[in-house]
Design a protein around this motif. Structure first.
Motif, PDB file in Angstrom:
ATOM      1  N   ALA A 124      -4.015  -4.780  -5.804  1.00  0.00           N
ATOM      2  CA  ALA A 124      -3.064  -4.896  -6.922  1.00  0.00           C
ATOM      3  C   ALA A 124      -2.551  -3.524  -7.365  1.00  0.00           C
ATOM      4  CB  ALA A 124      -3.720  -5.614  -8.098  1.00  0.00           C
ATOM      5  N   CYS A 125      -3.268  -2.470  -7.053  1.00  0.00           N
ATOM      6  CA  CYS A 125      -2.857  -1.106  -7.427  1.00  0.00           C
ATOM      7  C   CYS A 125      -1.636  -0.632  -6.642  1.00  0.00           C
ATOM      8  CB  CYS A 125      -4.007  -0.123  -7.212  1.00  0.00           C
ATOM      9  SG  CYS A 125      -5.425  -0.434  -8.277  1.00  0.00           S
ATOM     10  N   PHE A 126      -1.230  -1.384  -5.627  1.00  0.00           N
ATOM     11  CA  PHE A 126      -0.117  -0.972  -4.766  1.00  0.00           C
ATOM     12  C   PHE A 126       1.136  -1.827  -4.985  1.00  0.00           C
ATOM     13  CE2 PHE A 126      -4.053   0.270  -2.727  1.00  0.00           C
ATOM     14  CZ  PHE A 126      -3.818   1.608  -2.492  1.00  0.00           C
ATOM     15  N   ARG A 127       1.253  -2.474  -6.129  1.00  0.00           N
ATOM     16  CA  ARG A 127       2.404  -3.338  -6.411  1.00  0.00           C
ATOM     17  C   ARG A 127       3.728  -2.577  -6.423  1.00  0.00           C
ATOM     18  NH1 ARG A 127      -0.271  -6.028 -11.257  1.00  0.00           N
ATOM     19  NH2 ARG A 127      -1.937  -7.053 -10.159  1.00  0.00           N
ATOM     20  N   ASN A 128       3.697  -1.347  -6.886  1.00  0.00           N
ATOM     21  CA  ASN A 128       4.925  -0.534  -6.997  1.00  0.00           C
ATOM     22  C   ASN A 128       4.887   0.625  -6.012  1.00  0.00           C
ATOM     23  OD1 ASN A 128       6.009  -2.066  -9.184  1.00  0.00           O
ATOM     24  ND2 ASN A 128       4.481  -1.096 -10.482  1.00  0.00           N
ATOM     25  N   LEU A 129       4.600   0.339  -4.793  1.00  0.00           N
ATOM     26  CA  LEU A 129       4.448   1.332  -3.739  1.00  0.00           C
ATOM     27  C   LEU A 129       5.800   1.861  -3.281  1.00  0.00           C
ATOM     28  CD1 LEU A 129       2.255   2.433  -1.691  1.00  0.00           C
ATOM     29  CD2 LEU A 129       2.972   0.567  -0.230  1.00  0.00           C
ATOM     30  N   ALA A 130       5.876   3.181  -3.085  1.00  0.00           N
ATOM     31  CA  ALA A 130       7.125   3.788  -2.608  1.00  0.00           C
ATOM     32  C   ALA A 130       6.813   5.015  -1.760  1.00  0.00           C
ATOM     33  CB  ALA A 130       8.005   4.187  -3.788  1.00  0.00           C
ATOM     34  N   LYS A 131       7.776   5.398  -0.948  1.00  0.00           N
ATOM     35  CA  LYS A 131       7.647   6.601  -0.125  1.00  0.00           C
ATOM     36  C   LYS A 131       7.341   7.791  -1.032  1.00  0.00           C
ATOM     37  CE  LYS A 131       9.915   9.468   3.244  1.00  0.00           C
ATOM     38  NZ  LYS A 131      11.154  10.023   3.686  1.00  0.00           N
ATOM     39  N   LYS A 149      -2.752   7.267  -9.181  1.00  0.00           N
ATOM     40  CA  LYS A 149      -1.440   7.361  -8.558  1.00  0.00           C
ATOM     41  C   LYS A 149      -0.719   8.510  -9.239  1.00  0.00           C
ATOM     42  CE  LYS A 149       2.821   4.800  -7.662  1.00  0.00           C
ATOM     43  NZ  LYS A 149       3.557   3.536  -7.881  1.00  0.00           N
ATOM     44  N   ALA A 150      -0.311   9.501  -8.450  1.00  0.00           N
ATOM     45  CA  ALA A 150       0.345  10.696  -8.989  1.00  0.00           C
ATOM     46  C   ALA A 150      -0.509  11.333 -10.090  1.00  0.00           C
ATOM     47  CB  ALA A 150       1.742  10.379  -9.490  1.00  0.00           C
ATOM     48  N   GLY A 151      -1.827  11.302  -9.910  1.00  0.00           N
ATOM     49  CA  GLY A 151      -2.733  11.930 -10.856  1.00  0.00           C
ATOM     50  C   GLY A 151      -3.062  11.108 -12.084  1.00  0.00           C
ATOM     51  N   LYS A 152      -2.484   9.915 -12.204  1.00  0.00           N
ATOM     52  CA  LYS A 152      -2.730   9.064 -13.374  1.00  0.00           C
ATOM     53  C   LYS A 152      -3.628   7.903 -12.993  1.00  0.00           C
ATOM     54  CE  LYS A 152       1.525  10.315 -15.635  1.00  0.00           C
ATOM     55  NZ  LYS A 152       2.923  10.083 -15.729  1.00  0.00           N
ATOM     56  N   LEU A 153      -4.643   7.665 -13.821  1.00  0.00           N
ATOM     57  CA  LEU A 153      -5.603   6.603 -13.555  1.00  0.00           C
ATOM     58  C   LEU A 153      -4.930   5.231 -13.605  1.00  0.00           C
ATOM     59  CD1 LEU A 153      -8.605   5.996 -13.030  1.00  0.00           C
ATOM     60  CD2 LEU A 153      -8.866   5.761 -15.508  1.00  0.00           C
ATOM     61  N   VAL A 154      -5.098   4.471 -12.517  1.00  0.00           N
ATOM     62  CA  VAL A 154      -4.542   3.125 -12.414  1.00  0.00           C
ATOM     63  C   VAL A 154      -5.642   2.085 -12.630  1.00  0.00           C
ATOM     64  CG1 VAL A 154      -3.390   1.483 -10.869  1.00  0.00           C
ATOM     65  CG2 VAL A 154      -2.740   3.887 -10.834  1.00  0.00           C
ATOM     66  N   SER A 155      -6.817   2.348 -12.057  1.00  0.00           N
ATOM     67  CA  SER A 155      -7.912   1.381 -12.127  1.00  0.00           C
ATOM     68  C   SER A 155      -9.224   2.073 -11.757  1.00  0.00           C
ATOM     69  CB  SER A 155      -7.642   0.230 -11.158  1.00  0.00           C
ATOM     70  OG  SER A 155      -8.644  -0.753 -11.245  1.00  0.00           O
ATOM     71  N   VAL A 156     -10.325   1.443 -12.130  1.00  0.00           N
ATOM     72  CA  VAL A 156     -11.654   1.858 -11.687  1.00  0.00           C
ATOM     73  C   VAL A 156     -12.331   0.615 -11.135  1.00  0.00           C
ATOM     74  CG1 VAL A 156     -13.902   2.820 -12.329  1.00  0.00           C
ATOM     75  CG2 VAL A 156     -11.818   3.675 -13.445  1.00  0.00           C
ATOM     76  N   ILE A 157     -12.827   0.715  -9.922  1.00  0.00           N
ATOM     77  CA  ILE A 157     -13.516  -0.411  -9.296  1.00  0.00           C
ATOM     78  C   ILE A 157     -14.960   0.005  -9.067  1.00  0.00           C
ATOM     79  CG2 ILE A 157     -13.565  -1.994  -7.349  1.00  0.00           C
ATOM     80  CD1 ILE A 157     -10.505  -1.509  -7.140  1.00  0.00           C
ATOM     81  N   GLN A 158     -15.854  -0.717  -9.709  1.00  0.00           N
ATOM     82  CA  GLN A 158     -17.263  -0.349  -9.704  1.00  0.00           C
ATOM     83  C   GLN A 158     -17.966  -0.797  -8.431  1.00  0.00           C
ATOM     84  OE1 GLN A 158     -18.745  -2.069 -13.326  1.00  0.00           O
ATOM     85  NE2 GLN A 158     -17.906  -0.414 -14.577  1.00  0.00           N
ATOM     86  N   GLY A 159     -19.052  -0.094  -8.130  1.00  0.00           N
ATOM     87  CA  GLY A 159     -19.955  -0.521  -7.079  1.00  0.00           C
ATOM     88  C   GLY A 159     -19.940   0.333  -5.833  1.00  0.00           C
TER      89      GLY A 159
END
Length: 187
Positions: A124-131, A149-159
């Motif tokens: 889901a973190c790649f919904r707005n993917l671009a070159k 993405k570009a240095g900004k936190l999008v998500s944290v996935i544990q484990g």
């Protein structure tokens, strides 16, 4: 004396500017270090992912200390990161999801069920993917994988289980691309 100081200052500034992105990987500038919390990670290796002869992305691996032992890296519960820079406009969110799903299938030996919800959150973190998008996947023990993405936190996935599967996409016995695996391992 003033000219000498100006010359020394100019050389020092050039060194600092060039060391911020000191590694060129397949025509893409990559930093020679990345941070995982307060830990400095060093560039271990990197290369390009190609599909049908076209460069799709560049990936680089960052570790606390250099290593060429893929299994040790996959299984290590210590800070590490992968930087991914998209280099093709033909990479779509759907194509990225399909590639990620295949990568997790390969890296887990087909046993994705225990981490499927985490994989779905990751894709889901790649919904707005671009070159030219730059993603960092930064693992920190006890916290999980930070997706930036570009240095900004999008998500944290544990484990640790998710981290092993994710890093396995590039480093397992059936990696996304064998020569990319070798390059990321610094070989």
């Amino acid at each position: 004396m003033a000219m000498k100081r100006i010359g020394i200052l100019a050389v020092a500034l050039m060194f600092l500017a060039s060391s911020a992105y000191a590694v060129e990987v397949a025509g893409v500038d990559m930093p020679d270090t990345l941070k995982a919390g307060d830990v400095n990670l060093v560039y271990n290796g990197g290369g390009k992912r190609t599909k049908f002869g076209m460069k799709v992305y560049v990936a680089s691996l960052y570790l606390k200390q250099k290593s060429s032992d893929a299994n040790a890296i996959i299984n290590a519960d210590e800070p590490m990161a992968i930087r991914l820079q998209i280099t093709s406009g033909l990479v779509t969110p759907d194509k990225m999801k399909a590639a990620i799903d295949e990568g997790f299938e390969n890296s887990t030996g087909g046993n994705v069920a225990p981490i499927q919800a985490k994989i779905d959150a990751f894709t889901a973190c790649f919904r707005n993917l671009a070159k030219d998008d730059v993603y960092d996947f930064v693992y920190q023990p006890g916290k999980g994988v930070e997706i930036l993405k570009a240095g900004k936190l999008v998500s944290v996935i544990q484990g640790l289980d998710f981290k092993k599967g994710l890093f396995g996409i590039w480093l397992c016995d059936k990696p996304a691309q064998k020569d990319l695996k070798e390059a990321m391992l610094g070989k």
